[in-house]
Design an enzyme around this catalytic site. Sequence first.
Site, mmCIF file in Angstrom:
data_model
loop_
_atom_site.group_PDB
_atom_site.id
_atom_site.type_symbol
_atom_site.label_atom_id
_atom_site.label_comp_id
_atom_site.label_asym_id
_atom_site.label_seq_id
_atom_site.Cartn_x
_atom_site.Cartn_y
_atom_site.Cartn_z
ATOM 1 N N SER A 167 -4.224 -1.408 0.250
ATOM 2 C CA SER A 167 -3.166 -2.271 0.801
ATOM 3 C C SER A 167 -3.680 -3.686 0.988
ATOM 4 O O SER A 167 -4.816 -3.889 1.419
ATOM 5 C CB SER A 167 -2.704 -1.731 2.160
ATOM 6 O OG SER A 167 -1.950 -2.715 2.856
ATOM 7 N N HIS B 237 -5.323 -6.138 6.570
ATOM 8 C CA HIS B 237 -6.342 -5.415 5.799
ATOM 9 C C HIS B 237 -7.469 -6.335 5.325
ATOM 10 O O HIS B 237 -7.435 -7.538 5.554
ATOM 11 C CB HIS B 237 -5.675 -4.678 4.635
ATOM 12 C CG HIS B 237 -4.777 -3.566 5.119
ATOM 13 N ND1 HIS B 237 -5.071 -2.244 4.952
ATOM 14 C CD2 HIS B 237 -3.614 -3.603 5.811
ATOM 15 C CE1 HIS B 237 -4.117 -1.514 5.517
ATOM 16 N NE2 HIS B 237 -3.218 -2.319 6.039
ATOM 17 N N GLY C 85 0.834 -1.205 0.000
ATOM 18 C CA GLY C 85 0.000 0.000 0.000
ATOM 19 C C GLY C 85 0.864 1.249 0.000
ATOM 20 O O GLY C 85 0.512 2.276 -0.591
ATOM 21 N N SER C 86 2.022 1.170 0.664
ATOM 22 C CA SER C 86 2.933 2.315 0.698
ATOM 23 C C SER C 86 3.459 2.604 -0.698
ATOM 24 O O SER C 86 3.545 3.770 -1.125
ATOM 25 C CB SER C 86 4.118 2.025 1.635
ATOM 26 O OG SER C 86 3.642 1.687 2.913
ATOM 27 N N ASN D 157 11.401 -0.202 -8.774
ATOM 28 C CA ASN D 157 10.838 -1.518 -9.063
ATOM 29 C C ASN D 157 9.959 -1.916 -7.885
ATOM 30 O O ASN D 157 10.468 -2.277 -6.822
ATOM 31 C CB ASN D 157 11.941 -2.550 -9.286
ATOM 32 C CG ASN D 157 11.341 -3.942 -9.506
ATOM 33 O OD1 ASN D 157 10.113 -4.105 -9.501
ATOM 34 N ND2 ASN D 157 12.185 -4.934 -9.694
ATOM 35 N N ASP E 120 -7.347 1.492 4.305
ATOM 36 C CA ASP E 120 -8.128 0.979 5.441
ATOM 37 C C ASP E 120 -9.614 0.940 5.153
ATOM 38 O O ASP E 120 -10.393 0.524 6.009
ATOM 39 C CB ASP E 120 -7.906 1.877 6.674
ATOM 40 C CG ASP E 120 -6.466 1.892 7.115
ATOM 41 O OD1 ASP E 120 -5.711 1.007 6.680
ATOM 42 O OD2 ASP E 120 -6.085 2.794 7.893
HETATM 43 C C1 LIG Z 1 -3.979 4.293 5.761
HETATM 44 C C2 LIG Z 1 -2.800 3.458 5.357
HETATM 45 N N1 LIG Z 1 -2.078 3.822 4.289
HETATM 46 C C3 LIG Z 1 -1.020 3.104 3.871
HETATM 47 C C4 LIG Z 1 -0.654 1.945 4.516
HETATM 48 C C5 LIG Z 1 0.535 1.169 4.028
HETATM 49 O O1 LIG Z 1 0.185 -0.093 3.519
HETATM 50 P P1 LIG Z 1 1.297 -1.237 3.415
HETATM 51 O O2 LIG Z 1 1.516 -1.788 4.776
HETATM 52 O O3 LIG Z 1 0.686 -2.259 2.488
HETATM 53 O O4 LIG Z 1 2.522 -0.623 2.862
HETATM 54 C C6 LIG Z 1 -1.360 1.522 5.631
HETATM 55 C C7 LIG Z 1 -0.945 0.297 6.341
HETATM 56 O O5 LIG Z 1 -1.581 -0.279 7.144
HETATM 57 C C8 LIG Z 1 -2.468 2.290 6.065
HETATM 58 O O6 LIG Z 1 -3.185 1.929 7.137
#
Ligand SMILES: Cc1ncc(COP(=O)(O)O)c(C=O)c1O
Length: 437
Positions: A217, A222, A92-93, A294, A196
Site C-alpha cells: 500500500s 505507509h 493496497g485494498s 477499473n 505494513d
Molecule cells: C495490512 C493492510 N492491508 C491492506 C491495507 C489497505 O491499504 P489501502 O489503504 O492502500 O487500501 C492496509 C491499510 O493500511 C493495511 O494496513
Amino acid sequence: MTIENRISNFLAELGDQDENLFPYMANRKTGFDPEKDSVYYSGPYWDSREVSVAIESLIKGQWLTSGAAVNKFERRFSKYFGFEDSLMVNSGSSANLVMIAALKKYFGWQDGDEIIVSVVGFPTTISAIIQNNLTPVFVDISWHDLNWDLNLIENLISPKTRAVFSSPVLGNPYDVDGLLTITERHNLQLINDNCDSLGSKWKGKYLTEYGVAASCSFYPAHHITTMEGGMVSSNIEEVVKLARSFAWWGRACYCVGKQNLLKDGTCKNRFSEWIPNCDVAVDHKYVFENVGYNLKPLDLQGAIGLVQLEKFEEIDLLRNQNKTRINEIFAKISGCHVVQELDEAHCSWFGAPIVCETSNLKRKLVSHLENNRVQTRNYFAGNILMQPAYTQYGDWRKYPNASDVLGKVFFVGVSPTITREMMDYIEKVVDDFVGRE
Ligand SMILES: Cc1ncc(COP(=O)(O)O)c(C=O)c1O
C-alpha cells in the site's frame, strides 16, 4: 527554460518550507511547537521533488492515467524488492482484491476453497478473500508478537485449504521458518499482505521472497506514499498478468506503458480473430477474458513512487531509529510493553505496537497521549469478527486473545516525519503520565 527548471523556480518562489502551502513538507520542518503542534502518527515524507515530478507529469502527460511513469515504477519496484514483475493499482485494498483473484484463477481454486488468515488485522485483507468467493478460516493471535499463533494453524487445515494469507503486525515478522514447515507439509501457498511490512526481512531475505505473491500500500501512513496507491508483485509473471487484467476492466491485452503505442501490440497480433465464434478481426484491447474492475492509478502517482523509492533506505533507517526511541520512552511505564522483533528478523516498522496489561491502563494512557496531541491508533479492526460487517463470518468468542486487542493494544507512530524534537516531546508527555500514576 525547461519545464523542470520552471517548476523548481516556481516551488522555490512559493517556499519549500511554507507549511500552509505544503503541509507534507511541514512534516519535515524544524521548529516543532510543543505548546500547540500535534504529533501525527505518520505522513508523507516528501519534499519538492515529489511535487515537481507530479506537476511535470501533468504538464507533459499525453494520457495522464497509468502510462510510462507507472510502468517504470512497476519495474524499479520489482527490481528493488526482488520480484519478476509488479502491477501498480490505486490502493493496497485493490492490490489484495486483484492478487487473490489472480491467484484463484492461476491455481484453479474453486468457490468455497479456504484461506487461513489472522482474525486480527486490516479489513481489506479479509474482504479480498470473501469478495473472491473464497472462505476465510480464522486463527487467533499470540500475545508474544500479536501475529497469528503458528501452533493453531495445523488444526485448521482441511481438504479445501489452499493458502495462508499473512499480514505481519505493523511490519513485525512472525517465525517464517515455523510457518514454512506447515505450508510445505500441507502443500499450501503463502500469500503476503505486505502493506505494513515493506522492507521487513527474515534471515536477511525480504518476507515477500518466501511467498507466491505480495501486495503493498502507498497510502500516506505507509513506508512510501503515492497519495493513494498499491502494488501486486510476484515471481510468477502470469499471476501479475492476470492481476493486471482484473485491474484493467478484465481485458486480455497486456501491453503496458509505451508498449501501448506498438501498432501490432506486444502479442504481435493485435488485430486478430480473438473471440471464439466471431470470425472478424478484433483489437486485442477489446477482448475481455476476466470479469474485471477499473483500479488503475494515475501516471503522476507512478512518477511520485519513483522518487519515494529512492528514499526507501533512509525511511527504513529513520523508522527503526524512532522505534528504538519509543522502546526507551514507553519502558518507563509499568504495566505495558512495546512489542519487539524476533532475533532472525529485521522489521521495517509501520508503527510501534504497545500492549497494556489492563484495558484501564490503555484507556488512561491513550487519553493522556491524545489530550496532549500525540496521535495514537488502534491495532486496526481488532478481532474482525466483532466488527458489524463481519459477525456473519464466525463467532468472535472463539478467539480469546484477539478479542482483547481493542481493549489492550494500541500503537504510536515511528514515521520519519516524527523528528527528534517531537520524540523529546513524547518523552515529556510520558514522563508526565508516569509522575501522575
Ligand atoms: C495490512 C493492510 N492491508 C491492506 C491495507 C489497505 O491499504 P489501502 O489503504 O492502500 O487500501 C492496509 C491499510 O493500511 C493495511 O494496513
